[in-house]
Design an enzyme around this catalytic site. Structure first.
Site, PDB file in Angstrom:
ATOM      1  N   GLY A   1       0.789  -1.228   0.000  1.00  0.00           N
ATOM      2  CA  GLY A   1       0.000   0.000   0.000  1.00  0.00           C
ATOM      3  C   GLY A   1       0.818   1.273   0.000  1.00  0.00           C
ATOM      4  O   GLY A   1       0.267   2.363  -0.166  1.00  0.00           O
TER       5      GLY A   1
ATOM      6  N   ASP B   1       3.307   4.064  -1.465  1.00  0.00           N
ATOM      7  CA  ASP B   1       3.630   4.588  -2.792  1.00  0.00           C
ATOM      8  C   ASP B   1       5.111   4.929  -2.929  1.00  0.00           C
ATOM      9  O   ASP B   1       5.738   4.589  -3.929  1.00  0.00           O
ATOM     10  CB  ASP B   1       2.785   5.836  -3.079  1.00  0.00           C
ATOM     11  CG  ASP B   1       1.299   5.532  -3.064  1.00  0.00           C
ATOM     12  OD1 ASP B   1       0.902   4.528  -3.670  1.00  0.00           O
ATOM     13  OD2 ASP B   1       0.540   6.292  -2.421  1.00  0.00           O
TER      14      ASP B   1
ATOM     15  N   HIS C   1      27.023   9.270 -16.776  1.00  0.00           N
ATOM     16  CA  HIS C   1      26.054   8.429 -16.067  1.00  0.00           C
ATOM     17  C   HIS C   1      24.963   8.047 -17.072  1.00  0.00           C
ATOM     18  O   HIS C   1      25.055   8.378 -18.257  1.00  0.00           O
ATOM     19  CB  HIS C   1      25.516   9.192 -14.853  1.00  0.00           C
ATOM     20  CG  HIS C   1      24.677   8.369 -13.925  1.00  0.00           C
ATOM     21  ND1 HIS C   1      24.981   7.059 -13.606  1.00  0.00           N
ATOM     22  CD2 HIS C   1      23.532   8.662 -13.241  1.00  0.00           C
ATOM     23  CE1 HIS C   1      24.065   6.602 -12.766  1.00  0.00           C
ATOM     24  NE2 HIS C   1      23.180   7.554 -12.536  1.00  0.00           N
TER      25      HIS C   1
ATOM     26  N   ASP D   1      30.331   6.844  -5.290  1.00  0.00           N
ATOM     27  CA  ASP D   1      29.277   5.908  -5.669  1.00  0.00           C
ATOM     28  C   ASP D   1      29.756   4.456  -5.512  1.00  0.00           C
ATOM     29  O   ASP D   1      30.739   4.058  -6.119  1.00  0.00           O
ATOM     30  CB  ASP D   1      28.899   6.218  -7.121  1.00  0.00           C
ATOM     31  CG  ASP D   1      27.914   5.229  -7.727  1.00  0.00           C
ATOM     32  OD1 ASP D   1      27.305   4.450  -6.968  1.00  0.00           O
ATOM     33  OD2 ASP D   1      27.755   5.246  -8.954  1.00  0.00           O
TER      34      ASP D   1
ATOM     35  N   HIS E   1      26.720   2.733 -13.532  1.00  0.00           N
ATOM     36  CA  HIS E   1      27.610   2.916 -12.384  1.00  0.00           C
ATOM     37  C   HIS E   1      28.947   2.239 -12.628  1.00  0.00           C
ATOM     38  O   HIS E   1      29.023   1.188 -13.274  1.00  0.00           O
ATOM     39  CB  HIS E   1      26.968   2.358 -11.117  1.00  0.00           C
ATOM     40  CG  HIS E   1      25.652   2.992 -10.776  1.00  0.00           C
ATOM     41  ND1 HIS E   1      25.551   4.090  -9.954  1.00  0.00           N
ATOM     42  CD2 HIS E   1      24.392   2.700 -11.164  1.00  0.00           C
ATOM     43  CE1 HIS E   1      24.274   4.432  -9.839  1.00  0.00           C
ATOM     44  NE2 HIS E   1      23.550   3.599 -10.565  1.00  0.00           N
TER      45      HIS E   1
ATOM     46  N   ASP F   1       1.797   7.430   1.640  1.00  0.00           N
ATOM     47  CA  ASP F   1       0.678   6.503   1.448  1.00  0.00           C
ATOM     48  C   ASP F   1      -0.514   7.297   0.948  1.00  0.00           C
ATOM     49  O   ASP F   1      -1.268   7.865   1.734  1.00  0.00           O
ATOM     50  CB  ASP F   1       0.374   5.812   2.780  1.00  0.00           C
ATOM     51  CG  ASP F   1      -0.677   4.720   2.638  1.00  0.00           C
ATOM     52  OD1 ASP F   1      -1.184   4.526   1.521  1.00  0.00           O
ATOM     53  OD2 ASP F   1      -0.977   4.057   3.646  1.00  0.00           O
TER      54      ASP F   1
END
Length: 633
Positions: free
Chosen positions: A127, A129, A221, A275, A448, A523
């Site tokens: 439920g 988001d 990227h 990264d 990456h 939500d």
């Protein structure tokens, strides 16, 4: 050997003398001349030494060299630094998963926020988001906030911005490249955020933010306009690479700026943040151009329609799809809300080049032969409401899949989405589509850097201290080992958790205070109101079912009035009369026993719930969510 050479030289000299003493004719003179010429030549004899090389003691040379390098790196002091200044680096997200990237930099009353990303939910978040980082610390120190820097336009770096801007009580400038700001504008329009202060930057630009100077440099990227940032402060310098790879044949011609990295190294990098997503990949990440070759090959061999699902923000991939489609005489159709929006933004800003006559609206597909169409759509992660899922289920308004059509899933499933992607692939296969994914052909490469690229950048920058970011725990630890292998002292490598800060000063880097951090669930229209307890209840409902009890009780008579009502949903055998009757009887007896003991509402509810759950576990081996409602009469 030397004696033989000397003998040969003597014989040669005697012959030359004899030739020189020949008669007085011209030939003799010529011979004498030749002899004199030879006498003037010099021959250099090199004596080679064949001595066995002497080996130094075990590791002696390496230890001395490594010790000098580490000593140089560990020197944080500089006449340019303020000895009384301290720079706080506080990660609020991005260190427990690939997502929610957000880092605070704070020095001498000034604060900068680097990225403001989100993370998408998985099966453990029914439920939900979206998942945001807890940015309470930013709101509590909003008076210090001088600017927000966004390294690139991916959701895991921009998605929290609309929610943060609504919660801030002031206008804060947001810095990013043209492409990044274009995507942010679209996101703000969805949230009806107006008058945001968006400031465009370019690689090479320097921005003064309080006591900070932020210098931007280009990185390659999987989205145009990605940058890294070099932060200079009175306490020291920090290099944040952003997300990057070292693609030397990029689609847009923009490579990671090695010259800038070398320049920052010469200036002095006290702390590097880099990264870590592919730190466990021991190789170089392949070039995006390799995907284009494979897509071109597949499209040229396809008989019917070609449907390609990819990330809506992967403009380089979209450009290669468009080029391959045009080269094979096909029109391009775009479907999926985010794909349509990002395509429009990228074309408007000049990052995606395709003529108007070669791009067709999905509603105008009728009449175009299947072999003349390439469809770009969303759904590479198996999202149930995405365009590809709707096409696979036969629920798309304008696109019907037929046997013999080709589907390319040009992405790698994000961890947690593998099952959803497999479901979609099976649905496509049942229709008879020819499905390509990364396992079958090189239709996707990562954006990456792999381990070798990470080591190369570490070797160029040569930071005094290192902090791996952007990854799960295994990625961070793998990247930390790479830093140590390239010469960063182990005591200067910091693996942190979200909320755990570092403090940089002229004395070095050390761990600082821990601030409030965590996650916030979105939500529907609710932001932050959904707790983990609510998610646990939803998981229980989804996996074990639901049971409710309603009964009227009389505390005075210490008895149950009338019949006990029991309802069960999602429970094996819950609709069988015998189980319902047994549940009613069991709960009623438990309530009578507790009433006889003089128990209150709390004790009565617990007794009824425990009795029902014990029965259901014995009969069905399930423990559903149970709710008890009691009415006193």
């Amino acid at each position: 050997m030397e004696q033989q050479n000397n003998q040969r030289s003597e014989r040669r000299s005697q012959e030359q003398s004899r030739n020189g003493r020949g008669g007085g004719n011209g030939n003799g003179a010529k011979g004498a001349a030749r002899g004199d010429e030879k006498k003037t030549r010099s021959y250099k004899h090199v004596q080679l030494e064949h001595r066995r090389p002497q080996l130094s003691k075990a590791g002696q040379g390496q230890q001395r060299q490594g010790g000098q390098q580490n000593a140089r790196r560990a020197n944080f002091s500089s006449p340019k630094k303020d000895p009384n200044a301290t720079l706080k680096i506080i990660p609020l997200g991005g260190l427990d998963a690939i997502g929610k990237n957000m880092t605070v930099f704070e020095c001498k009353g000034d604060m900068i926020l680097d990225d403001a990303g989100l993370m998408f939910p998985d099966d453990d978040h029914p439920g939900i988001d979206l998942i945001l980082p807890d940015y309470t610390y930013v709101l509590e120190n909003a008076d210090k906030l001088r600017g927000i820097i966004i390294t690139h336009g991916h959701e895991d770096h921009t998605g929290t911005l609309p929610y943060l801007m609504k919660d801030l009580d002031r206008q804060i400038p947001i810095y990013g490249t043209k492409m990044t700001l274009g995507l942010i504008e679209g996101k703000f329009a969805e949230h009806k955020i107006k008058n945001a202060k968006l400031i465009e930057i370019k690689p090479g630009d320097q921005v003064k933010l309080g006591c900070f100077t932020a210098e931007f440099f280009a990185v390659n990227h999987s989205i145009p306009g990605a940058v890294g940032v070099f932060f200079q402060s009175p306490a020291g310098n920090v290099l944040h690479t952003g997300d990057f790879k070292l693609d030397q044949t990029p689609i847009d011609g923009v490579t990671t700026d090695f010259g800038a990295l070398a320049k920052f190294s010469k200036t002095g990098v006290d702390l590097m943040m880099s990264d870590s997503t592919n730190a466990q990949n021991p190789n170089f990440t392949p070039s995006e151009a390799e995907v284009g070759k494979e897509l071109r090959k597949i499209i040229s061999q396809a008989r019917g329609r070609v449907i390609i699902a990819s990330f809506a923000s992967h403009i380089h991939r979209m450009q290669q799809i468009c080029d391959a489609a045009r080269d094979n005489g096909r029109k391009v159709v775009v479907t999926g809300r985010s794909m349509i929006q990002n395509t429009d933004i990228a074309r408007r800003l000049g990052y995606l080049n395709i003529p108007d006559e070669d791009i067709v609206d999905a509603y105008d597909l009728k009449g175009i032969p299947p072999e003349q169409v390439v469809i770009m759509c969303t759904g590479s992660q198996g999202e149930p409401l995405s365009a590809l899922a709707r096409i696979a289920n036969g629920e798309h308004k304008t696109i019907d899949l037929e046997q013999g059509d080709t589907v390319i899933i040009s992405a790698t499933p994000v961890p947690g989405n593998e099952k959803a992607v497999t479901r979609v692939i099976n649905s496509l296969a049942k229709i008879g589509a020819d499905v390509y994914d990364k396992k079958r052909a090189m239709v996707h490469v990562s954006g990456h850097a792999g381990a070798e690229e990470l080591k190369l950048v570490l070797s160029i920058v040569q930071p005094n201290a290192f902090m791996p970011v952007h990854g799960e725990a295994t990625h961070l630890r793998a990247h930390a080992k790479l830093a140590e292998a390239t010469g960063v002292p182990a005591e200067n490598v910091f693996i942190c958790e979200n909320g755990e800060g570092l403090e940089l000063s002229s004395r070095g880097v050390k761990r600082g205070e821990t601030v409030q951090s965590g996650i916030v669930f979105v939500d529907g229209l609710s932001v932050g109101d959904t707790s983990q307890d609510v998610l646990d209840e939803r998981n229980a409902l989804g996996s074990q079912g639901f049971a409710s009890v309603a009964a009227a009780i009389s505390p005075k008579r210490k008895d149950v009035v009338g019949e006990v009502q029991v309802e069960m949903h999602g429970i094996t055998g819950g609709d069988d009369d015998y189980l319902v009757r047994e549940a009613r009887s069991t709960v009623k007896n438990a309530l009578k026993r507790q009433l006889g003991k003089g128990g209150g509402q709390k004790e009565l509810k617990r007794a009824a719930r425990d009795a029902l759950l014990s029965l259901l576990w014995e009969r069905t081996k399930q423990r559903p969510m149970a709710i008890v409602n009691l009415l006193e009469v």
